[in-house]
Design a protein around this motif. Structure first.
Motif, PDB file in Angstrom:
ATOM      1  N   MET A  78       0.832  -1.207   0.000  1.00  0.00           N
ATOM      2  CA  MET A  78       0.000   0.000   0.000  1.00  0.00           C
ATOM      3  C   MET A  78       0.866   1.256   0.000  1.00  0.00           C
ATOM      4  SD  MET A  78      -3.080  -0.718  -0.485  1.00  0.00           S
ATOM      5  CE  MET A  78      -3.697   0.941  -0.303  1.00  0.00           C
ATOM      6  N   ARG A  79       1.981   1.232   0.732  1.00  0.00           N
ATOM      7  CA  ARG A  79       2.881   2.394   0.708  1.00  0.00           C
ATOM      8  C   ARG A  79       3.425   2.611  -0.697  1.00  0.00           C
ATOM      9  NH1 ARG A  79       4.744   0.178   5.848  1.00  0.00           N
ATOM     10  NH2 ARG A  79       6.561  -0.620   4.757  1.00  0.00           N
ATOM     11  N   GLU A  80       3.691   1.496  -1.408  1.00  0.00           N
ATOM     12  CA  GLU A  80       4.146   1.614  -2.797  1.00  0.00           C
ATOM     13  C   GLU A  80       3.057   2.237  -3.667  1.00  0.00           C
ATOM     14  OE1 GLU A  80       5.442  -2.275  -4.020  1.00  0.00           O
ATOM     15  OE2 GLU A  80       7.131  -2.257  -2.613  1.00  0.00           O
ATOM     16  N   ILE A  81       1.809   1.853  -3.441  1.00  0.00           N
ATOM     17  CA  ILE A  81       0.693   2.433  -4.197  1.00  0.00           C
ATOM     18  C   ILE A  81       0.562   3.919  -3.887  1.00  0.00           C
ATOM     19  CG2 ILE A  81      -1.836   2.451  -4.404  1.00  0.00           C
ATOM     20  CD1 ILE A  81      -1.687  -0.639  -4.149  1.00  0.00           C
ATOM     21  N   PHE A  82       0.678   4.293  -2.611  1.00  0.00           N
ATOM     22  CA  PHE A  82       0.616   5.711  -2.241  1.00  0.00           C
ATOM     23  C   PHE A  82       1.736   6.500  -2.919  1.00  0.00           C
ATOM     24  CE2 PHE A  82      -1.455   4.422   2.037  1.00  0.00           C
ATOM     25  CZ  PHE A  82      -2.702   4.384   1.441  1.00  0.00           C
ATOM     26  N   ASN A  83       2.930   5.924  -2.954  1.00  0.00           N
ATOM     27  CA  ASN A  83       4.051   6.600  -3.626  1.00  0.00           C
ATOM     28  C   ASN A  83       3.779   6.744  -5.119  1.00  0.00           C
ATOM     29  OD1 ASN A  83       5.588   6.971  -1.313  1.00  0.00           O
ATOM     30  ND2 ASN A  83       6.614   5.000  -1.517  1.00  0.00           N
ATOM     31  N   LEU A  84       3.186   5.717  -5.722  1.00  0.00           N
ATOM     32  CA  LEU A  84       2.841   5.776  -7.143  1.00  0.00           C
ATOM     33  C   LEU A  84       1.795   6.866  -7.388  1.00  0.00           C
ATOM     34  CD1 LEU A  84       3.144   4.594  -9.981  1.00  0.00           C
ATOM     35  CD2 LEU A  84       1.372   2.929  -9.383  1.00  0.00           C
ATOM     36  N   ILE A  85       0.793   6.945  -6.539  1.00  0.00           N
ATOM     37  CA  ILE A  85      -0.225   7.995  -6.663  1.00  0.00           C
ATOM     38  C   ILE A  85       0.432   9.365  -6.600  1.00  0.00           C
ATOM     39  CG2 ILE A  85      -2.194   9.096  -5.501  1.00  0.00           C
ATOM     40  CD1 ILE A  85      -3.090   6.239  -4.685  1.00  0.00           C
ATOM     41  N   GLU A  86       1.351   9.536  -5.661  1.00  0.00           N
ATOM     42  CA  GLU A  86       2.079  10.812  -5.528  1.00  0.00           C
ATOM     43  C   GLU A  86       2.786  11.161  -6.833  1.00  0.00           C
ATOM     44  OE1 GLU A  86       2.955  13.129  -3.123  1.00  0.00           O
ATOM     45  OE2 GLU A  86       1.529  12.364  -1.676  1.00  0.00           O
ATOM     46  N   SER A 121       0.116  11.759  -9.969  1.00  0.00           N
ATOM     47  CA  SER A 121      -1.059  12.631  -9.829  1.00  0.00           C
ATOM     48  C   SER A 121      -0.954  13.926 -10.629  1.00  0.00           C
ATOM     49  CB  SER A 121      -1.328  12.937  -8.353  1.00  0.00           C
ATOM     50  OG  SER A 121      -0.248  13.632  -7.798  1.00  0.00           O
ATOM     51  N   ASP A 122       0.221  14.433 -10.849  1.00  0.00           N
ATOM     52  CA  ASP A 122       0.344  15.682 -11.613  1.00  0.00           C
ATOM     53  C   ASP A 122       0.883  15.488 -13.019  1.00  0.00           C
ATOM     54  OD1 ASP A 122      -0.821  17.668 -10.110  1.00  0.00           O
ATOM     55  OD2 ASP A 122       0.949  17.929  -8.852  1.00  0.00           O
ATOM     56  N   THR A 123       0.835  14.264 -13.516  1.00  0.00           N
ATOM     57  CA  THR A 123       1.268  14.066 -14.897  1.00  0.00           C
ATOM     58  C   THR A 123       0.186  14.599 -15.830  1.00  0.00           C
ATOM     59  OG1 THR A 123       0.342  11.833 -14.927  1.00  0.00           O
ATOM     60  CG2 THR A 123       2.691  12.030 -14.397  1.00  0.00           C
ATOM     61  N   PRO A 124       0.571  15.266 -16.897  1.00  0.00           N
ATOM     62  CA  PRO A 124      -0.422  15.863 -17.812  1.00  0.00           C
ATOM     63  C   PRO A 124      -0.950  14.846 -18.821  1.00  0.00           C
ATOM     64  CG  PRO A 124       1.772  16.442 -18.523  1.00  0.00           C
ATOM     65  CD  PRO A 124       1.930  15.632 -17.267  1.00  0.00           C
ATOM     66  N   THR A 125      -1.385  13.717 -18.352  1.00  0.00           N
ATOM     67  CA  THR A 125      -1.885  12.676 -19.227  1.00  0.00           C
ATOM     68  C   THR A 125      -2.993  11.906 -18.527  1.00  0.00           C
ATOM     69  OG1 THR A 125      -1.221  10.792 -20.613  1.00  0.00           O
ATOM     70  CG2 THR A 125      -0.180  10.965 -18.457  1.00  0.00           C
ATOM     71  N   ASN A 126      -3.740  11.134 -19.286  1.00  0.00           N
ATOM     72  CA  ASN A 126      -4.770  10.298 -18.699  1.00  0.00           C
ATOM     73  C   ASN A 126      -4.125   9.092 -18.019  1.00  0.00           C
ATOM     74  OD1 ASN A 126      -6.781  11.943 -19.732  1.00  0.00           O
ATOM     75  ND2 ASN A 126      -6.861  10.805 -21.660  1.00  0.00           N
ATOM     76  N   VAL A 127      -4.783   8.603 -16.974  1.00  0.00           N
ATOM     77  CA  VAL A 127      -4.294   7.437 -16.241  1.00  0.00           C
ATOM     78  C   VAL A 127      -5.380   6.372 -16.282  1.00  0.00           C
ATOM     79  CG1 VAL A 127      -3.555   6.572 -13.988  1.00  0.00           C
ATOM     80  CG2 VAL A 127      -2.888   8.876 -14.700  1.00  0.00           C
ATOM     81  N   LEU A 128      -4.994   5.154 -16.628  1.00  0.00           N
ATOM     82  CA  LEU A 128      -5.922   4.035 -16.659  1.00  0.00           C
ATOM     83  C   LEU A 128      -5.646   3.158 -15.438  1.00  0.00           C
ATOM     84  CD1 LEU A 128      -8.085   2.314 -18.108  1.00  0.00           C
ATOM     85  CD2 LEU A 128      -6.197   1.209 -19.352  1.00  0.00           C
ATOM     86  N   ASP A 171      -7.839  13.879  -6.699  1.00  0.00           N
ATOM     87  CA  ASP A 171      -7.799  14.822  -5.586  1.00  0.00           C
ATOM     88  C   ASP A 171      -6.410  15.435  -5.391  1.00  0.00           C
ATOM     89  OD1 ASP A 171     -10.449  14.392  -5.086  1.00  0.00           O
ATOM     90  OD2 ASP A 171     -10.138  13.111  -3.321  1.00  0.00           O
ATOM     91  N   ARG A 172      -5.356  14.743  -5.811  1.00  0.00           N
ATOM     92  CA  ARG A 172      -4.001  15.252  -5.637  1.00  0.00           C
ATOM     93  C   ARG A 172      -3.496  15.996  -6.873  1.00  0.00           C
ATOM     94  NH1 ARG A 172      -1.958  13.963  -1.218  1.00  0.00           N
ATOM     95  NH2 ARG A 172       0.198  14.326  -1.805  1.00  0.00           N
ATOM     96  N   SER A 173      -4.258  15.992  -7.931  1.00  0.00           N
ATOM     97  CA  SER A 173      -3.777  16.588  -9.184  1.00  0.00           C
ATOM     98  C   SER A 173      -4.080  18.076  -9.256  1.00  0.00           C
ATOM     99  CB  SER A 173      -4.445  15.881 -10.379  1.00  0.00           C
ATOM    100  OG  SER A 173      -5.788  16.301 -10.514  1.00  0.00           O
TER     101      SER A 173
END
Length: 158
Positions: free
Chosen positions: A114-122, A125-132, A150-152
């Motif tokens: 889960m910490r890895e997922i949180f780091n991935l979200i971080e 979150s601000d990439t200028p592209t769509n995320v699937l 929410d973080r973008s």
């Protein structure tokens, strides 16, 4: 090997293992435990102690290294200290987790994955592209998508 399966499934506060074992030596067990949970204290016990093996164990992340014969009081004190240290680490992680829950749209989880997922979200979150976001039904894809949004920087657009 059976012990490693227990470590994967159970929440433990300390592991005690011998250095010399039939299928896997204590250093190999230590490496695998540290891969699974780097914070979990591991105490190595051996009747064949050398300075080199003690140094290797400590470098690999062992909490301590004790040679046989030993006093039971000494081992008990070592275990008490290791568990106390681990509980402090877990408390610190729990505090960080509470902060993360506020930052990650209420997603709850404190495992390494889960910490890895949180780091991935971080990171994304601000990439200028769509995320699937892909996954099986009921795995929380919508929570992950909400956390990313929410973080973008685009949060104010919706």
């Amino acid at each position: 090997i059976r012990g490693l399966n227990i470590i994967k499934k159970e929440d433990l506060s300390c592991v005690i293992t011998d250095l010399k074992m039939p299928k896997m030596n204590g250093i190999e067990v230590l490496k695998e435990i540290k891969r699974l949970n780097n914070d979990l204290p591991v105490i190595l016990i051996t009747a064949y102690g050398t300075i080199n093996s003690a140094i290797e164990a400590i470098k690999m992340g062992a909490y301590d290294y004790i040679t046989k014969p030993f006093e039971v009081k000494e081992l008990k004190s070592l275990i008490d200290n290791a568990v106390r240290m681990y509980n402090l680490i877990i408390d610190r992680i729990d505090e960080k987790q509470k902060k993360l829950m506020r930052n990650f749209s209420g997603i709850i989880g404190k495992t390494r994955q889960m910490r890895e997922i949180f780091n991935l979200i971080e990171r994304i979150s601000d990439t200028p592209t769509n995320v699937l976001v892909l996954g099986e039904s009921g795995t929380g894809k919508e929570l992950i998508a909400r956390a990313i949004h929410d973080r973008s920087n685009r949060k104010s657009i919706s």
